[in-house]
Structure formats: structure tokens, C-alpha cells
Write an enzyme that holds these catalytic residues in place. Structure first.
Site, short mmCIF file in Angstrom:
data_model
loop_
_atom_site.label_atom_id
_atom_site.label_comp_id
_atom_site.label_asym_id
_atom_site.label_seq_id
_atom_site.Cartn_x
_atom_site.Cartn_y
_atom_site.Cartn_z
N LYS A 1 0.85 -1.19 0.00
CA LYS A 1 0.00 0.00 0.00
C LYS A 1 0.88 1.24 0.00
O LYS A 1 1.94 1.23 0.60
CB LYS A 1 -0.92 0.01 1.24
N HIS B 1 -6.14 -12.93 -8.22
CA HIS B 1 -6.96 -11.93 -7.53
C HIS B 1 -8.33 -11.92 -8.18
O HIS B 1 -8.45 -11.88 -9.41
CB HIS B 1 -6.31 -10.54 -7.63
#
Length: 488
Positions: free
Chosen positions: A179, A297
Site C-alpha cells: 500500500k 486476484h
């Protein structure tokens, strides 16, 4: 002319002169159909248009997802149409609803190309979801027969081989997503990877939307990530990895990125669900040949998997992706920020991990299904989880899972390495308590506090996030009626 021939001729004449006749009378409904072991079975949740009979709606779905068109056609006579027609064989009302029905449909295995998920889905979900006779339609579950499963390779690596390669046993894998998702330079990105792995994580990973943007091209990211992986492995003595997202505009570009990741020593690469079924199968075949773990994902799945009355239940996606050959797939956390009813998530995990599925309506599993020795696919829990929930995560999800703490690692007040250490200590203390036979669920908060008394990073994390949770009512829950059973 013999009487039986005359009779068949009369029936065909009446059929083909009729123009448009109900699907149920065209052969797409058969309440007495005898299921075959080789049949592909599908369960649809059907919401018929007002005035449409549920049986006719089920027959229409069977017809439009197999051989039918809007009118009878003479060329049916040139095929074994009685065999190739899908058969709706059972319609049940959905508990708690007045306008929804579960329709069970059987498909002849020969309708589908061997080993091709694209061909399977072109029939099952290809055209029928826009059919006017139904107001809404959802594919809830499927049984893929042993014979058809054997035409798919299944997961490239599987949980057993992955544990052996990474030398990690007796606990969940630990990971984190870098992140922020977007905007970091290659060097800073690699630093995040290094600190997370050095702090105790097994994996760092790219997020779904980091590919090759102007602020950081893919090759730069791969090189800095692998520098972080190698330095962390040397420092800790553990096998480490970082999921390198090879998703790209074309399959050719994806192969290029995959080969480069393999060449520089990556043990794992990553793709997104949005690349499509053919691309997913292609990369799974490559991953098996290259002996590289393949992470998927589920980007985009909630556009069709979340709503209860229309789309595709995620358990079906789990089954399809295990067939395709991915090693990991995001499958829910129960306690995190994303959609996930506990029973439904259990059904997803079982679809990925069990060798044989049994009917379990509480978990949304409507069919028995033998996985034909296809390897297990590791579920991934990611999205809004932190170390204070470790006892719940271990209880709900078990050992064969990747626990990914993105914000729960990188948001630590003392930095990324401390966040990783907090998660590792929390996990190991909880696994130890479980292995000692303690009530780790009931005692979970106390176990964590005791561990935090000798681990500053864990104490800081628990003080920061406390008992934060995302307590919303799930939109997708099982539909079943509990029946009391008495002992004999």
C-alpha cells in the site's frame, strides 16, 4: 408403413408444423429424468416474469443454455437432439421467497469441449441471462462430473507442494498487499517488500490494479521486488516471495512478464480474474511447466457474484478456477471489510480444499462432487483484517489459507516491519494455544495480550486497532430450511 414408424412420423410432423411451442413440451423438461454420472449439473435461481410458469421458465433456461432457439427447427432431425437437449428435472421454491425457484438442470457431457472453461461457460452462462422469460437468473452451484474434470489440469502447484517448496507447515501463510496500491516508485515499492518480509511475513504482493503505469513500469517493479525478497531471505533464513502481477493488455505481454519473473527467481506470479477464462487457463499451464505458484486476484467478481437474485454465486467461480489451475484465489475473510457470510465463506473454502464435496445446504453446496484428484487451491483471506482478529481468522479459516494483512501491516504506527512482526507473533501465539488444546477462540483476546507483553509491535497494533470490525449484514446468505431431527 409400420405403426411405430407412422407414430414417430406423426409426432415429428406435429412438432415441426407447430412453429413455436413451450420449452417444456419441446423436451427441455423431464421430471422423470434419470441422472447419469457423466452429466454436468447446474442449479439456477430463477425469478420468472409475472405469469410465467416456473417449470416453463426452468425449461426455457435449459433450452437456451443448450440446443434451443425461439422456434422449432428442422435441422434438429439431423442431430441426436433428444440426447443433446439439456433437461430441467426439478423445480423447488426458494425458502423465504414467493417468486424465486431453484431449477436443477442436467447437461450431456458431450455438449462441451474437453478442458475448455470458455466453452463450458459459453453455454451455461453465455446467452440465457438476458432471456426475457426470466426477470432475474443466478447460477448457484454446479456438479462437474469426474470424467469431465479429468480433462482439466487443476492447480499448477497445490497446497501440499507449495508448503514443501516454501518449507512452511502447521500454520496459515502470512502475507500483505503493498500500500498504497498505486503511485510508489520502484525503489520505494521494493523497500516495502523488504521490510514486510524481514518483519516475518511469508509474502508481499501486488494489488489487482498495479500493472505497468507511467509512475512505475513492470520491469522496474519486478527487479526491486526481487531485490527485497532476496535480501529478506538472506536476513531471515526463510523462503520468501512477492506476488508479481503479470496482468497485461495481451496474453503475449503476460507471457513476457511471466518469463522475466521466472528468470529473476520469483517463486510466484499473479493474475487478475478480469483477464478472462482462456487467459487464466493459459497462464496456469505455463505456471505448471515453469514450477511457479499462480495467484489469482478475484478482481471484478462482485459485479456478478454479490447480488442474491442475479449473476453467479462465487462458489461456482471457485470451482471453475480450481479446474482452470490457479493455486491461490481470494475467497473471503468472514471478519474483514468485504462481503462474506460465515457459512457461505466456509462453502467457498471447502470447494477449493476438499477432495470430495457433500451436499451441505447451510454452506450453499447443492451437489455431491468428487474432485477427481485435482490438487487443492489455497484460499486467500484479504481485506480489512488485523492481528486483533487472529483467533477468529484461525477458527473460521483454518491452516490452509493465506492471511493477507495489507493495511494491517503497513498501517502499523511503528512502520512496516513492526506491522509484519505483530502479525507473525499474533499468529504463532494463537497456533501454539490451539495446539496446546486451549479454547483459543474464547481466550483469544487474552492470549494476544499476553503475547503483546513481550512484543512491543503487537502491543502497539492491539492498542491502535483494538476490536475494530466491519459488522454489516451480508447480502448473500444460504437459503435453506432447518429441519429438526430426533434421535432413535
Amino acid at each position: 408403413m409400420p405403426e411405430d414408424v407412422q407414430n414417430r412420423t406423426r409426432i415429428k410432423s406435429e412438432r415441426y408444423e407447430s412453429g413455436v411451442i413451450p420449452y417444456a413440451k419441446m423436451g427441455y423438461w423431464d421430471a422423470d429424468y434419470k441422472l447419469k454420472d457423466t452429466d454436468i449439473l447446474a442449479l439456477f435461481r430463477i425469478t420468472p416474469q409475472p405469469g410465467v410458469d416456473p417449470v416453463e421458465a426452468a425449461a426455457a433456461v435449459a433450452g437456451e443454455s443448450s440446443t434451443a432457439t425461439w422456434t422449432v427447427v428442422w435441422t434438429d432431425l439431423l442431430t441426436a437432439c433428444d440426447i443433446y437437449r439439456a433437461k430441467a428435472y426439478r423445480v423447488d421454491p426458494v425458502p423465504g421467497t414467493s417468486d424465486q425457484f431453484f431449477a436443477y438442470i442436467a447437461y450431456e457431457c458431450d455438449l462441451f469441449e474437453e478442458g475448455s472453461l470458455a466453452n463450458l461457460t459459453a453455454s451455461i452462462i453465455g446467452n440465457v441471462f438476458g432471456f426475457k422469460a426470466v426477470k432475474a437468473l443466478r447460477l448457484e452451484d454446479m456438479r462437474i462430473p469426474y470424467a469431465y474434470l479429468k480433462t482439466f489440469q487443476g492447480p499448477a502447484t497445490g497446497v501440499v507442494v507449495e508448503r514443501e517448496r516454501l518449507d512452511k507447515f502447521g500454520r496459515p501463510f502470512l502475507g500483505a498487499t503493498v500500500k498504497p496500491k498505486l503511485g510508489l516508485s520502484g525503489k520505494n515499492y521494493g523497500r516495502v517488500v523488504y521490510e514486510g518480509l524481514t518483519g516475518g511475513l511469508d509474502f508481499l504482493k501486488d494489488d489487482e490494479n498495479i500493472n505497468s503505469q507511467p509512475f512505475m513500469r513492470w520491469k522496474e517493479r519486478f527487479l526491486y521486488c526481487m531485490e527485497g525478497v532476496n535480501r529478506a531471505a538472506a536476513a531471515t533464513g526463510e523462503v520468501k516471495g512477492s506476488y508479481l502481477n503479470i496482468t497485461a493488455a495481451t496474453v503475449e505481454q503476460m507471457y513476457e512478464r511471466a518469463e522475466y519473473a521466472h528468470a529473476i527467481g520469483s517463486v510466484i506470479v499473479m493474475i487478475d480474474l478480469v483477464i478472462g477464462y482462456t487467459a487464466i487457463q493459459s497462464m496456469a499451464i505455463w505456471a505448471r511447466k515453469a514450477e511457479v505458484i499462480l495467484h489469482l486476484h478475484r478482481a471484478g467478481n462482485s459485479t456478478y457474484a454479490r447480488q442474491k437474485n442475479h449473476g453467479i454465486n462465487f462458489r461456482v467461480i471457485c470451482k471453475w478456477m480450481r479446474m482452470c489451475g490457479v493455486d491461490h484465489i481470494h475467497a473471503g475473510t468472514v471478519v474483514g471489510k468485504l462481503e462474506g457470510d460465515p457459512l457461505m465463506v466456509k462453502g467457498f473454502y471447502n470447494s477449493l480444499l476438499l477432495t470430495h464435496l457433500k451436499i451441505n445446504l447451510a454452506e450453499g453446496l447443492f451437489f455431491d462432487m468428487d474432485w477427481a484428484s485435482l490438487r487443492k487451491c489455497v484460499p486467500v483471506a484479504s481485506g480489512g483484517i488485523h492481528c486483533g482478529q487472529m483467533h477468529q481468522l484461525l477458527y473460521y479459516l483454518g491452516d490452509d489459507v493465506v492471511l493477507q494483512f495489507g493495511g494491517g501491516t503497513i498501517g502499523h504506527p511503528d512502520g512496516i516491519q513492526s506491522g509484519a512482526t505483530a502479525n507473525r507473533v499474533a499468529l504463532e501465539s494463537m497456533v501454539l494455544a490451539r495446539n496446546e488444546g486451549r479454547d483459543y477462540v474464547g481466550e483469544g483476546p487474552d492470549i494476544l495480550r499476553r503475547a503483546a507483553s513481550t512484543c512491543g509491535p503487537l502491543k502497539a497494533a492491539l492498542d491502535l486497532w483494538k476490536d475494530i470490525t466491519f459488522d454489516y449484514t451480508s447480502t448473500d446468505t444460504p437459503d435453506f430450511v432447518e429441519v429438526a431431527t430426533g434421535s432413535r
